[in-house]
Design a protein around this motif. Structure first.
Motif, PDB file in Angstrom:
ATOM      1  N   UNK A 149      10.797  -6.200 -12.287  1.00 41.41           N
ATOM      2  CA  UNK A 149      11.534  -5.257 -11.631  1.00 41.41           C
ATOM      3  C   UNK A 149      11.293  -3.421 -11.165  1.00 41.41           C
ATOM      4  N   UNK A 150       9.508  -3.698 -10.829  1.00 35.78           N
ATOM      5  CA  UNK A 150       8.974  -2.861 -10.654  1.00 35.78           C
ATOM      6  C   UNK A 150       8.880  -2.267  -9.179  1.00 35.78           C
ATOM      7  N   UNK A 151       8.672  -1.732  -8.701  1.00 39.79           N
ATOM      8  CA  UNK A 151       8.827  -1.628  -6.788  1.00 39.79           C
ATOM      9  C   UNK A 151       7.919  -0.256  -7.020  1.00 39.79           C
ATOM     10  N   UNK A 152       8.577   1.065  -7.774  1.00 35.57           N
ATOM     11  CA  UNK A 152       7.817   2.679  -6.911  1.00 35.57           C
ATOM     12  C   UNK A 152       7.938   3.035  -8.501  1.00 35.57           C
ATOM     13  N   UNK A 153       6.932   3.792  -8.758  1.00 28.81           N
ATOM     14  CA  UNK A 153       6.148   4.320  -9.693  1.00 28.81           C
ATOM     15  C   UNK A 153       6.458   5.320  -9.936  1.00 28.81           C
ATOM     16  N   UNK A 154       5.803   5.793 -10.993  1.00 27.82           N
ATOM     17  CA  UNK A 154       5.792   7.913 -10.865  1.00 27.82           C
ATOM     18  C   UNK A 154       5.218   8.016 -10.551  1.00 27.82           C
ATOM     19  N   UNK A 155       3.491   7.656  -9.969  1.00 21.19           N
ATOM     20  CA  UNK A 155       2.677   8.714  -9.257  1.00 21.19           C
ATOM     21  C   UNK A 155       2.804   8.409  -7.847  1.00 21.19           C
ATOM     22  N   UNK A 156       3.779   7.504  -7.659  1.00 19.84           N
ATOM     23  CA  UNK A 156       4.251   7.095  -5.749  1.00 19.84           C
ATOM     24  C   UNK A 156       5.376   8.364  -5.863  1.00 19.84           C
ATOM     25  N   UNK A 157       6.016   8.756  -6.699  1.00 18.66           N
ATOM     26  CA  UNK A 157       7.015   9.713  -6.772  1.00 18.66           C
ATOM     27  C   UNK A 157       6.698  10.810  -6.482  1.00 18.66           C
ATOM     28  N   UNK A 158       5.729  11.176  -7.318  1.00 14.96           N
ATOM     29  CA  UNK A 158       5.140  12.453  -7.604  1.00 14.96           C
ATOM     30  C   UNK A 158       3.559  12.875  -6.053  1.00 14.96           C
ATOM     31  N   UNK A 159       3.145  11.206  -5.479  1.00 16.26           N
ATOM     32  CA  UNK A 159       2.462  11.863  -4.345  1.00 16.26           C
ATOM     33  C   UNK A 159       3.487  11.894  -3.030  1.00 16.26           C
ATOM     34  N   UNK A 160       4.677  11.295  -3.596  1.00 12.71           N
ATOM     35  CA  UNK A 160       6.077  12.190  -2.194  1.00 12.71           C
ATOM     36  C   UNK A 160       5.891  10.227  -1.863  1.00 12.71           C
ATOM     37  N   UNK A 161       5.480   9.314  -1.815  1.00  9.45           N
ATOM     38  CA  UNK A 161       5.030   7.997  -1.089  1.00  9.45           C
ATOM     39  C   UNK A 161       6.929   7.697  -1.075  1.00  9.45           C
ATOM     40  N   UNK A 162       7.415   7.614  -3.005  1.00  5.46           N
ATOM     41  CA  UNK A 162       8.724   7.368  -2.859  1.00  5.46           C
ATOM     42  C   UNK A 162       9.273   8.642  -3.066  1.00  5.46           C
ATOM     43  N   UNK A 163      10.955   7.935  -3.353  1.00  7.12           N
ATOM     44  CA  UNK A 163      11.869   9.146  -3.592  1.00  7.12           C
ATOM     45  C   UNK A 163      12.533   8.874  -5.227  1.00  7.12           C
ATOM     46  N   UNK A 164      12.451   9.601  -5.899  1.00 11.50           N
ATOM     47  CA  UNK A 164      13.239   9.072  -7.654  1.00 11.50           C
ATOM     48  C   UNK A 164      13.900   8.346  -7.487  1.00 11.50           C
ATOM     49  N   UNK A 165      15.304   8.236  -6.679  1.00  6.67           N
ATOM     50  CA  UNK A 165      16.233   7.217  -7.024  1.00  6.67           C
ATOM     51  C   UNK A 165      15.076   5.436  -6.163  1.00  6.67           C
ATOM     52  N   UNK A 166      14.659   5.895  -5.774  1.00  7.96           N
ATOM     53  CA  UNK A 166      13.723   4.229  -5.183  1.00  7.96           C
ATOM     54  C   UNK A 166      13.069   3.502  -6.304  1.00  7.96           C
ATOM     55  N   UNK A 167      12.274   4.399  -6.868  1.00 12.89           N
ATOM     56  CA  UNK A 167      11.588   5.010  -8.177  1.00 12.89           C
ATOM     57  C   UNK A 167      12.532   3.973  -9.692  1.00 12.89           C
TER      58      UNK A 167
END
Lengths: 90, 271
Positions: free
Chosen positions: B55-73
């Motif tokens: 079920x993993x789509x986005x991860x911690x790095x995506x959120x840290x780098x601003x590529x995904x919102x926290x709620x998406x990850x």
């Protein structure tokens, strides 16, 4: 091992405990010591920086803890131009 | 107020991820809003132990780098509504975590959750230090074995010097979680006793998790042991540990597996 070795075999946990106690008392002392060297280095740097520009890596602080005597070695390297200017100042 | 808890150990393979999943699930079972966060960038495993790997789509790095919102990850657990997982990245390395980025994400998590449980990577390098940096509470996972105890001592030193709380001159709550404990072997003098480890590390005891087949079974199934085998000895021990984290006073006990006659005859040898 003799047939009845399992009866006389000394338990190993007390040995583990003793080895850890000795090791960690040493390692904690070393960790505390390297902190002291780092603090000294920062403070010496700050004092020198008040009077002249100096690079961080030109100040080296080393602590050696011996059983009888411990030594504190401070090595400060000053650029030649600054040293000469300081001498010729009135 | 939200609490950030780091599960750390120094040594690898002592049960950090198992403990993160079990404690996180148990806190959530108590009605708390919980996020479990995998800080082991490049070697993520919390998703697998939690059964959420597909079920993993986005991860911690995506959120840290601003590529995904926290709620998406964030991945919401299918068994416990209030439990969420923020997975680590499997493809990036630890340098992709910036300390400013981690501070921002932890700040956001604090607003959304009651407990933020951070699963630290092994070691004492940058990744482990980032995982512990914002912690209010630390659970030091230790096996009754010399190398694990030594590494825990090192981690306790880092918790007292390198965390945000330590840098501000504040205290970080540290707890010992003794895992893979075998009371029979300890009684025979073959394994360090609880008291030995406590005396050497001198931090308060959060719980004693017995060595158990149920732990491997739970990870095989992708279910935290507290959810998959709630009556088992390790699940009961984790449940008590979570209650202590919530401030309850619970008598400390060593839970033992119930064994059948065959287990009694052969169990010790096989284990």
């Amino acid at each position: 091992m003799s047939l009845f070795g399992f009866l006389t075999r000394r338990s190993s946990a007390p040995i583990a405990r003793e080895r850890l106690q000795i090791l960690l008392s040493h390692e904690r002392a070393v960790a505390g010591q390297s902190d002291l060297a780092a603090v000294l280095q920062e403070e010496i740097l700050a004092v020198i920086a008040k009077h002249m520009a100096i690079e961080r890596d030109k100040v080296q602080v080393k602590l050696d803890r011996g059983s009888d005597v411990s030594t504190l070695e401070i090595d400060i390297e000053i650029p030649a131009t600054i040293a000469r200017a300081a001498e010729s100042a009135p | 107020m939200a609490k950030v808890l780091v599960v750390t150990s120094g040594k690898g393979g002592v049960g950090k991820t198992t403990s993160t999943a079990a404690i996180g699930a148990e806190l959530a079972q108590n009605g708390k809003r919980v996020a479990v966060v995998d800080f082991d960038v490049g070697l993520r495993n919390l998703d697998l132990v939690m059964g959420a790997e597909r079920r993993v789509v986005y991860d911690l790095i995506n959120v840290v780098q601003g590529d995904a919102k926290l709620t998406q990850a964030l991945i919401r657990d299918k068994r416990v509504d209030t439990l969420h997982l923020l997975p680590a990245s499997q493809t990036r390395d630890k340098d992709a975590l910036t300390s400013d980025g981690v501070a921002r994400v932890v700040g956001e998590l604090r607003e959304k959750f009651d407990w933020v449980v951070c699963d630290s990577p092994a070691g004492i390098e940058r990744g482990a230090q980032l995982a512990m940096h914002h912690a209010d509470v630390a659970v030091v996972v230790t096996n009754p074995e010399v190398s694990s105890v030594r590494d825990s001592d090192r981690i306790i030193g880092l918790l007292d010097s390198k965390t945000a709380r330590a840098e501000k001159g504040e205290r970080i709550d540290k707890h010992l979680l003794l895992t893979r404990y075998d009371p029979v072997r300890a009684a025979r003098g073959e394994m360090l006793k609880v008291e030995d480890v406590l005396e050497i590390l001198s931090i308060p005891l959060l719980g004693i998790i017995p060595e158990s087949e149920e732990v491997l079974r739970a990870s095989n199934l992708g279910t935290p042991v507290t959810l998959g085998s709630p009556a088992s000895a390790p699940a009961r021990a984790y449940r008590d540990a979570a209650r202590r984290l919530l401030g309850e006073t619970v008598d400390m006990q060593v839970f033992a597996e119930k064994r059948g006659i065959l287990g009694k005859l052969f169990g010790r040898r096989v284990a």
